[in-house]
Design an enzyme around this catalytic site. Structure first.
Site, PDB file in Angstrom:
ATOM      1  N   LYS A  53       0.837  -1.199   0.000  1.00  0.00           N
ATOM      2  CA  LYS A  53       0.000   0.000   0.000  1.00  0.00           C
ATOM      3  C   LYS A  53       0.873   1.252   0.000  1.00  0.00           C
ATOM      4  O   LYS A  53       0.623   2.200  -0.748  1.00  0.00           O
ATOM      5  CB  LYS A  53      -0.933   0.005   1.222  1.00  0.00           C
ATOM      6  CG  LYS A  53      -2.054  -1.033   1.124  1.00  0.00           C
ATOM      7  CD  LYS A  53      -2.842  -1.201   2.413  1.00  0.00           C
ATOM      8  CE  LYS A  53      -3.787  -2.402   2.322  1.00  0.00           C
ATOM      9  NZ  LYS A  53      -4.528  -2.673   3.552  1.00  0.00           N
ATOM     10  N   GLN A  97      -4.297  -1.379   9.852  1.00  0.00           N
ATOM     11  CA  GLN A  97      -4.315  -2.712   9.240  1.00  0.00           C
ATOM     12  C   GLN A  97      -4.949  -3.724  10.188  1.00  0.00           C
ATOM     13  O   GLN A  97      -4.611  -3.797  11.367  1.00  0.00           O
ATOM     14  CB  GLN A  97      -2.883  -3.127   8.856  1.00  0.00           C
ATOM     15  CG  GLN A  97      -2.787  -4.433   8.102  1.00  0.00           C
ATOM     16  CD  GLN A  97      -3.401  -4.380   6.700  1.00  0.00           C
ATOM     17  OE1 GLN A  97      -3.566  -3.329   6.101  1.00  0.00           O
ATOM     18  NE2 GLN A  97      -3.765  -5.532   6.172  1.00  0.00           N
ATOM     19  N   ASP A 120     -11.158   3.118   4.422  1.00  0.00           N
ATOM     20  CA  ASP A 120     -11.435   1.675   4.360  1.00  0.00           C
ATOM     21  C   ASP A 120     -12.940   1.409   4.330  1.00  0.00           C
ATOM     22  O   ASP A 120     -13.371   0.305   3.978  1.00  0.00           O
ATOM     23  CB  ASP A 120     -10.880   0.993   5.632  1.00  0.00           C
ATOM     24  CG  ASP A 120      -9.537   0.319   5.413  1.00  0.00           C
ATOM     25  OD1 ASP A 120      -9.272  -0.116   4.282  1.00  0.00           O
ATOM     26  OD2 ASP A 120      -8.772   0.217   6.387  1.00  0.00           O
TER      27      ASP A 120
HETATM   28  N1  GUN Z   1      -6.700  -6.437   6.407  1.00  0.00           N
HETATM   29  C1  GUN Z   1      -6.960  -7.147   5.309  1.00  0.00           C
HETATM   30  N2  GUN Z   1      -7.474  -6.362   4.335  1.00  0.00           N
HETATM   31  C2  GUN Z   1      -7.529  -5.105   4.865  1.00  0.00           C
HETATM   32  C3  GUN Z   1      -7.977  -3.850   4.359  1.00  0.00           C
HETATM   33  O1  GUN Z   1      -8.435  -3.708   3.224  1.00  0.00           O
HETATM   34  N3  GUN Z   1      -7.866  -2.797   5.207  1.00  0.00           N
HETATM   35  C4  GUN Z   1      -7.391  -2.916   6.460  1.00  0.00           C
HETATM   36  N4  GUN Z   1      -7.338  -1.824   7.234  1.00  0.00           N
HETATM   37  N5  GUN Z   1      -6.981  -4.071   6.957  1.00  0.00           N
HETATM   38  C5  GUN Z   1      -7.057  -5.150   6.157  1.00  0.00           C
END
Ligand code: GUN
Length: 289
Positions: A53, A97, A120
């Site tokens: 990311k 995350q 998110d």
């Molecule tokens: N863990 C797995 N996928 C994601 C996501 O898209 N966002 C976040 N914050 N955590 C994750």
């Protein structure tokens, strides 16, 4: 019949090019889009996700505030950090995350994020707006699936969409989005309580699988010509692979012989998630124009 592969890598790049152009305009206006990326603990898979990311943000000309906290971080400490990031005008999005270590109540943390920075779309207010079809950020993976369906002109309106898996991240939001009038699919949501899964999956014009179960959807479980969207990302042990494991989806690739459309893993839905995240960060930053 051999399915048309839905190429999320190429489409994801196209979305990212578009975001890049929006970032140029933002920067011209003195705004540098910035996402705070918070990782608590040292889970290897989570670390690789956040690094991807952060790399993608940099490539799009955006900033990332990379925050790594130890496994022992307390809920109070994390909540204090979120409060700071909420106040920080230079931060347009906050991503914590998931999952977080056991001593932290993830729901509390998500609810502490300012919904204006909830790129998110995990905050209950964001989820509520999404279900009601109100404006707001859309969750990245479900949004990526919708963009893929659109790009490949898969008829959604009036179709029967079967979603396998009811996670907060994918299944639940997708089932809700597809049932909005805008998409107008008839939606069946299957989960671990579903008694005869194949009975439902066989009826799907669009089958979306996000069940964290390696390659368990087999050709005999789908309808000829269906669009099969595989959201699974599983690491399975493979001594012949360099890393000792290989990545596979929830759908057996043999399904490609029977489906009309099919997303490969890797290279299908995965790259769309990051692209839609970048798009949300750009959108958030544009609100300060
Ligand atoms: N863990 C797995 N996928 C994601 C996501 O898209 N966002 C976040 N914050 N955590 C994750």
């Amino acid at each position: 019949m051999s399915a048309i592969l839905m190429d999320g890598k190429t489409l994801g790049m196209k979305v990212r090019e578009n975001v890049k152009a929006r970032v140029v305009t933002l920067r011209t206006n003195g705004i540098i889009p910035c996402l705070a990326v918070v990782l608590v603990g040292d889970d290897a898979a989570s670390l690789s996700y956040v690094v991807s990311k952060e790399k993608a943000l940099a490539e799009a000309g955006m900033e990332s505030r990379d925050i790594r906290l130890p496994q022992s971080t307390s809920e109070t400490e994390l909540l204090a950090l979120i409060a700071e990031l909420n106040k920080d005008e230079k931060v347009h999005g906050i991503l914590v995350q998931s999952p977080v270590p056991k001593q932290i109540d993830e729901d509390k943390v998500i609810s502490a994020i300012d919904p204006k920075k909830d790129v998110d779309c995990f905050h209950p207010l964001s989820v509520g707006n999404m279900i009601l079809g109100k404006p707001g950020f859309l969750p990245c993976t479900p949004h990526g699936v919708l963009v893929l369906l659109k790009e490949y002109k898969i008829p959604v309106y009036g179709s029967h969409a079967v979603v396998v898996g009811r996670s907060h991240l994918v299944g639940k939001p997708l089932a809700n989005l597809l049932s909005l009038k805008e998409y107008n699919a008839t939606v069946t949501l299957c989960h671990t309580g579903t008694k005869d899964l194949a009975c439902f999956t066989k009826q799907a014009d669009i089958l979306i699988v996000a069940a964290r179960n390696p390659e368990f959807i087999k050709p005999e479980m789908i309808k000829e010509g269906a669009a099969v969207i595989d959201v699974g990302i599983n690491r399975i042990t493979d001594p012949s692979a360099k890393k000792g494991y290989r990545v596979c989806g929830d759908v057996d690739p043999a399904v490609a012989d029977k489906a009309g459309f099919y997303t490969p893993v890797p290279g299908g839905v995965g790259p769309m998630t990051i692209a839609m995240l970048l798009q949300n960060v750009a959108e958030s930053a544009e609100k300060s124009l």
